[in-house]
Design an enzyme around this catalytic site. Structure first.
Site, PDB file in Angstrom:
ATOM      1  N   ASP A  34       0.853  -1.200   0.000  1.00 23.58           N
ATOM      2  CA  ASP A  34       0.000   0.000   0.000  1.00 23.58           C
ATOM      3  C   ASP A  34       0.885   1.245   0.000  1.00 23.58           C
ATOM      4  O   ASP A  34       1.741   1.400   0.867  1.00 23.58           O
ATOM      5  CB  ASP A  34      -0.933  -0.011   1.214  1.00 23.58           C
ATOM      6  N   SER A  74      -7.094   3.923  -1.495  1.00 22.33           N
ATOM      7  CA  SER A  74      -6.995   2.456  -1.558  1.00 22.33           C
ATOM      8  C   SER A  74      -8.329   1.805  -1.932  1.00 22.33           C
ATOM      9  O   SER A  74      -8.328   0.672  -2.428  1.00 22.33           O
ATOM     10  CB  SER A  74      -6.535   1.894  -0.213  1.00 22.33           C
ATOM     11  N   THR A 127      -8.096  -1.663   1.312  1.00 19.56           N
ATOM     12  CA  THR A 127      -7.566  -2.597   0.300  1.00 19.56           C
ATOM     13  C   THR A 127      -8.151  -4.006   0.461  1.00 19.56           C
ATOM     14  O   THR A 127      -8.719  -4.538  -0.499  1.00 19.56           O
ATOM     15  CB  THR A 127      -6.024  -2.635   0.317  1.00 19.56           C
ATOM     16  N   GLU A 248      -1.241  -8.007   1.640  1.00 16.10           N
ATOM     17  CA  GLU A 248      -0.937  -6.573   1.619  1.00 16.10           C
ATOM     18  C   GLU A 248       0.054  -6.180   2.712  1.00 16.10           C
ATOM     19  O   GLU A 248      -0.138  -6.502   3.886  1.00 16.10           O
ATOM     20  CB  GLU A 248      -2.213  -5.741   1.797  1.00 16.10           C
ATOM     21  N   ASP A 253       2.121   2.452   3.535  1.00 16.18           N
ATOM     22  CA  ASP A 253       1.345   3.683   3.279  1.00 16.18           C
ATOM     23  C   ASP A 253       1.318   4.607   4.501  1.00 16.18           C
ATOM     24  O   ASP A 253       1.485   5.818   4.374  1.00 16.18           O
ATOM     25  CB  ASP A 253      -0.079   3.255   2.893  1.00 16.18           C
ATOM     26  N   HIS A 257       2.420   8.517   4.968  1.00 19.06           N
ATOM     27  CA  HIS A 257       1.492   9.576   5.407  1.00 19.06           C
ATOM     28  C   HIS A 257       2.122  10.384   6.546  1.00 19.06           C
ATOM     29  O   HIS A 257       1.936  11.585   6.647  1.00 19.06           O
ATOM     30  CB  HIS A 257       0.167   8.980   5.908  1.00 19.06           C
ATOM     31  N   ASP A 295      -1.425   0.111  -4.881  1.00 22.89           N
ATOM     32  CA  ASP A 295      -2.674   0.776  -5.257  1.00 22.89           C
ATOM     33  C   ASP A 295      -2.431   2.231  -5.670  1.00 22.89           C
ATOM     34  O   ASP A 295      -3.191   2.815  -6.414  1.00 22.89           O
ATOM     35  CB  ASP A 295      -3.690   0.684  -4.107  1.00 22.89           C
ATOM     36  N   HIS A 296      -1.335   2.806  -5.155  1.00 24.33           N
ATOM     37  CA  HIS A 296      -0.968   4.202  -5.447  1.00 24.33           C
ATOM     38  C   HIS A 296       0.348   4.484  -4.730  1.00 24.33           C
ATOM     39  O   HIS A 296       0.797   3.670  -3.921  1.00 24.33           O
ATOM     40  CB  HIS A 296      -2.042   5.178  -4.938  1.00 24.33           C
TER      41      HIS A 296
HETATM   42 ZN   LIG Z   1      -3.010   6.103   2.214  1.00 22.09          ZN
END
Ligand SMILES: [Zn+2]
Length: 363
Positions: A34, A74, A127, A248, A253, A257, A295-296
């Site tokens: 993620d 996500s 996700t 995952e 992620d 952040h 996912d990004h």
């Molecule tokens: Zn995020």
């Protein structure tokens, strides 16, 4: 002459269908880091001893936009991979009219395969939810938990017990449903601490739910994602028809952040290990497709300093949110060559569906 041409056409046709059939994998493992963009992968390759990325011979780039936004989340990002359709920001495996989109795990069950999900977040997080539920808002964890317990999934490992229990049992459900009892009544084994799962012969479909919200960060955890993946594959690979598993590395992620480079490293190392464990299984099995993607991207991360040997890397972050930077798609095993090139995120899902079942039709 005519007969000769006809015969060669027939031979070409049979040859083609034979090779088509035999390039399809029995098992598929989809591994999502993620927020894991190309800088995150670069940091892994440059500095981490267990980096798996050079082991992949097929590499693509995926454009991660959602249907309605340049910068995705996500929910929409996972939906593209899980269903082969783009949808709106924050949507979970539903189209823009809130109609359910079949997930690859649901379709795998129709083909009598086993299915599983192993994550380090809550199993109700966006996700995993895109593989397990259908809902218009990713924040409805209680509803996602209930939908998950109605799914015919064989192995579920992650956090999130609070969404399965009513308040009097320490959960945050506002109804009176005890979904852990429901799981047991459906014949699953349930493990609520990692040691009991790792030390047991599961022998049947099971849930491993550790932590009211999520696993501890990799830097503080006594067990690894790789151990959980190994346990899941051990159970899922008992099915002669094969399995589809989604794994995952959820918290990569979260470190981005927070623009937290210190926590980023152990999360990536943990995910790397899980990839290596999966590749080891696939190497032996010779009938498993492994696809690693994201996912990004998160954080708009750049590597701005470091030693020649990859030590002491320093990052700069340009945002505390996501970015629309393309992400990598790394594939090994039967059908992996389909993942070369530059394509939109929903095509990752479509390629996976096509390899699972060439007869599956997209609208
Ligand atoms: Zn995020």
């Amino acid at each position: 002459m005519k007969m000769c041409r006809l015969l060669s056409l027939v031979l070409i046709f049979f040859n083609f269908s034979f090779s088509q059939q035999h390039s399809r994998p029995k098992n598929i493992v989809i591994m999502i880091g993620d927020g894991m963009g190309l800088t995150e992968v670069s940091a892994s390759v440059l500095s981490m001893e267990n980096s798996p990325y050079k082991k992949f011979s097929n590499v693509g780039l995926s454009v991660t936009c959602s249907l309605d936004k340049l910068i995705t989340d996500s929910g929409a990002g996972g939906t593209a991979i899980a269903t082969g359709y783009r949808t709106n920001y924050h949507f979970i495996a539903v189209d823009t009219l809130n109609r359910p989109l079949t997930t690859i795990l649901e379709h795998a069950k129709k083909l009598k395969k086993y299915t599983g999900v192993v994550v380090t977040s809550s199993v109700t997080n966006a996700t995993p939810a895109t593989f397990l539920a259908h809902i218009i808002d990713r924040s409805l964890d209680n509803e996602i938990a209930e939908q998950l317990t109605n799914q015919d999934v064989d192995v579920v490992i992650g956090g999130g017990t609070q969404y399965f229990l009513p308040k009097e049992f320490g959960g945050i459900r506002t109804d009176t449903l005890n979904l852990l009892n429901k799981i047991l009544s459906k014949g699953y084994k349930l493990y609520t601490n990692p040691d009991s799962l790792l030390n047991s012969e599961t022998g049947t479909r099971f849930y491993g739910l550790f932590g009211s919200e999520c696993f501890p960060p990799a830097s503080q955890r006594k067990y690894t994602l790789a151990q959980m993946v190994k346990k899941a594959i051990k159970e899922l690979s008992k099915n002669k028809n094969g399995f589809v598993l989604m794994v995952e590395g959820s918290q990569i992620d979260w470190t981005s952040h927070d623009n937290n480079a210190v926590e980023f490293f152990p999360e990536m190392v943990d995910f790397n290990d899980a990839i290596n464990t999966t590749l080891e299984f696939a190497d032996k099995d010779k009938n498993t497709l492994v696809v690693v993607t994201a996912d990004h991207e998160t954080g708009g991360m750049a590597i701005i300093k470091g030693d020649r040997d990859g030590k002491n890397l320093k990052f700069a972050y340009t945002t505390k949110g996501h970015t629309p930077a393309m992400v990598g798609v790394f594939a090994n095993g039967k059908g992996a060559n389909l993942f070369n090139g530059v394509f939109d995120n929903y095509m990752t899902g479509r390629k996976l569906f096509n390899l699972l079942d060439p007869k599956y039709k997209f609208k």
